[in-house]
Enzyme design. Sequence first.
Site, PDB file in Angstrom:
ATOM      1  N   GLN A 139       0.847  -1.196   0.000  1.00 54.22           N
ATOM      2  CA  GLN A 139       0.000   0.000   0.000  1.00 54.22           C
ATOM      3  C   GLN A 139       0.882   1.246   0.000  1.00 54.22           C
ATOM      4  O   GLN A 139       1.830   1.347   0.782  1.00 54.22           O
ATOM      5  CB  GLN A 139      -0.883   0.031   1.241  1.00 54.22           C
ATOM      6  CG  GLN A 139      -1.973  -1.018   1.275  1.00 54.22           C
ATOM      7  CD  GLN A 139      -2.641  -1.059   2.629  1.00 54.22           C
ATOM      8  OE1 GLN A 139      -2.239  -1.821   3.502  1.00 54.22           O
ATOM      9  NE2 GLN A 139      -3.671  -0.247   2.817  1.00 54.22           N
ATOM     10  N   SER A 142      -0.311   6.254   3.308  1.00 52.13           N
ATOM     11  CA  SER A 142       0.027   7.270   4.309  1.00 52.13           C
ATOM     12  C   SER A 142       1.229   8.116   3.894  1.00 52.13           C
ATOM     13  O   SER A 142       2.094   7.683   3.129  1.00 52.13           O
ATOM     14  CB  SER A 142       0.333   6.601   5.651  1.00 52.13           C
ATOM     15  OG  SER A 142      -0.804   5.950   6.160  1.00 52.13           O
ATOM     16  N   SER A 174       4.368  -1.069   4.441  1.00 52.71           N
ATOM     17  CA  SER A 174       4.924  -2.339   4.904  1.00 52.71           C
ATOM     18  C   SER A 174       5.348  -3.222   3.738  1.00 52.71           C
ATOM     19  O   SER A 174       4.561  -3.469   2.820  1.00 52.71           O
ATOM     20  CB  SER A 174       3.899  -3.081   5.762  1.00 52.71           C
ATOM     21  OG  SER A 174       3.594  -2.352   6.922  1.00 52.71           O
ATOM     22  N   GLU A 257      -8.895  -4.254   5.108  1.00 50.34           N
ATOM     23  CA  GLU A 257      -7.845  -4.327   6.131  1.00 50.34           C
ATOM     24  C   GLU A 257      -8.437  -4.460   7.530  1.00 50.34           C
ATOM     25  O   GLU A 257      -7.989  -5.277   8.335  1.00 50.34           O
ATOM     26  CB  GLU A 257      -6.954  -3.084   6.049  1.00 50.34           C
ATOM     27  CG  GLU A 257      -5.793  -3.101   7.022  1.00 50.34           C
ATOM     28  CD  GLU A 257      -4.817  -1.950   6.798  1.00 50.34           C
ATOM     29  OE1 GLU A 257      -3.704  -2.018   7.341  1.00 50.34           O
ATOM     30  OE2 GLU A 257      -5.174  -0.984   6.085  1.00 50.34           O
ATOM     31  N   SER A 377      -5.750   4.350  13.081  1.00 55.96           N
ATOM     32  CA  SER A 377      -5.363   4.438  14.486  1.00 55.96           C
ATOM     33  C   SER A 377      -6.532   4.136  15.415  1.00 55.96           C
ATOM     34  O   SER A 377      -7.701   4.138  15.009  1.00 55.96           O
ATOM     35  CB  SER A 377      -4.825   5.846  14.795  1.00 55.96           C
ATOM     36  OG  SER A 377      -5.868   6.800  14.697  1.00 55.96           O
ATOM     37  N   GLU A 379      -7.758   6.009  17.568  1.00 57.71           N
ATOM     38  CA  GLU A 379      -8.641   7.184  17.616  1.00 57.71           C
ATOM     39  C   GLU A 379      -9.620   7.188  16.443  1.00 57.71           C
ATOM     40  O   GLU A 379     -10.808   7.530  16.596  1.00 57.71           O
ATOM     41  CB  GLU A 379      -7.800   8.461  17.613  1.00 57.71           C
ATOM     42  CG  GLU A 379      -7.002   8.691  18.889  1.00 57.71           C
ATOM     43  CD  GLU A 379      -5.772   7.813  19.001  1.00 57.71           C
ATOM     44  OE1 GLU A 379      -5.207   7.701  20.104  1.00 57.71           O
ATOM     45  OE2 GLU A 379      -5.365   7.218  17.976  1.00 57.71           O
TER      46      GLU A 379
END
Length: 409
Positions: A139, A142, A174, A257, A377, A379
Site C-alpha cells: 500500500q 500514508s 509495509s 484491512e 489508528s 482514535e
Amino acid sequence: MSGVTEAELADFADTARKWLAGHLPPRGDAAGRSVAVFHNLPFDEERALLGRIQEWLRVKFEAGYGAISWPAEHGGAGLSALHEAVFAEVEREFAHPGQHELTSVSTALIAPTVQLFGTAEQKERLVRPLLRGDTLACQLFSEPSAGSDLAGLATRAVRDGDSWIVNGQKVWSSGAQFADWGELIARTDPGVPKHKGLTAFLLPMDTPGVEVRPLRQMSGGTSFCEVFLDDVRIPDSLRLGEVGGGWSVTMATLGFERGHSGANADLGGGFEQLVADARRLGRTADPEVRRVLADVWLAEKVAALSAQRDRESQLAGEEPGPIGSLRKLDWAQRLKLVSEAAAVVLGPRLVADAGDGTHRWTEHYLGAPGYRIAGGSDEVQRTIIAERLLGLPPEPRADRGMAWKDIPR
C-alpha cells in the site's frame, strides 16, 4: 453467507485437516514459538521467509484453499467467508511457513480491491498472481503529514497525455522493499474538497523515479518503509477506478484491512505462550502473575465469543459493516494487554537477556504499538464506532467542504 450450516462447516474442517496433515507437520510446543509482532530479520533471511510463504500460498491455491471465498470464475473455491475462517483456524494446528505483512496485504487487501475496481486487463494481469503468491503488492497510502487524516495527502499526480506524472512521499508502506506493485493514492485535483480530488493507481515498483527506503523500527526490523516518488510516470491504463474516485478505492482497501485485522491469531504472543513461560520460570503461584494471565485468558475468550457472534450473524446473512472497527480496536488493545502481562511474568527478563529464551518477548512488547496505528489508528476506530455504530454526533471538521489547496497547513 446465508444458507451455510454448522454441519457443512464441520465437514469442511475435517476435509481441510486431512489435507493439511498430508502437507505439514503438527504445530510444536508453545514455549519456543515466536511471539514477534513484526519480523526482525536481515534482508536475505526476510526475502527467504517470503519465498517460503509464497510457495505455501501456491500450494494452497492449486488445492482450492488459496481463495476460498472468491467466486470460481475468479479463481476461487466459491465458498463463504465462514469457510475461509474455518480453514484459517484449522491451519493454525499445523506448522505452516509463517506470515508476513506483505503477503497478507497482497492477498487480503489489494487483490480484492483490484477485483472490485480494476479493468478487465488489470484483473487478468494481477488478481490471480496476487492470490497465488506469484506477485506481491504494498500500500502506498500514508504520508508524513497524512496518516490518520489520509484524505489530506499531498502526493500529486498530473495528467500528461496518456500518462500521469507523480511526485511525493509515502511512509509506513509495509514490505515495500520486496513488493512488485504498489496501490498508490495521489491527489489529482487540489481545487476540490480533499476527499474528492484523489485518484488510485497501480504502480510497478521498479518504475524509474521510485525509491524505497526501509525504516528501522524500535522492535528491530525494517517492515515499514518510506517511498519517494520523483517524476514517476504511470500510464493511464494503470489507473484504478475513476479519476477523482480514489477515496472510494481507499475506503474499500481499508475496509478489507479492518475486516482482516485480528484474523490471524498467530500474530504476536498470547495466553498459551505466556503460561508456558510462567510455568517454566516457576511464576504461576504469584498472585499478580495469575491475575494478568487470567486477564489475557478472558480477553482471548471474549474475542473468540465475538468471532462466533460474527460468524452467526454471517450465517444469518448479515453484512459486517462498521463492526470491523470494533474488532480491530479490541485486537490492538489485546496485543497491548499481552505486552503488559509479559512484563509482569518476566520481570527483568523482559529487558535483560537471561539466555533462557524469554527475552524474545521484547519483539512483542516493542512491536505491538504498531497495530494501534496500522489499518487506522485507535482514535480513528473510536470515531467510526461512535458515529456509525452508536449514532453519536459527528466530530466537528473545520475543513468540511473546503478545497484542499485552501486548507491551512
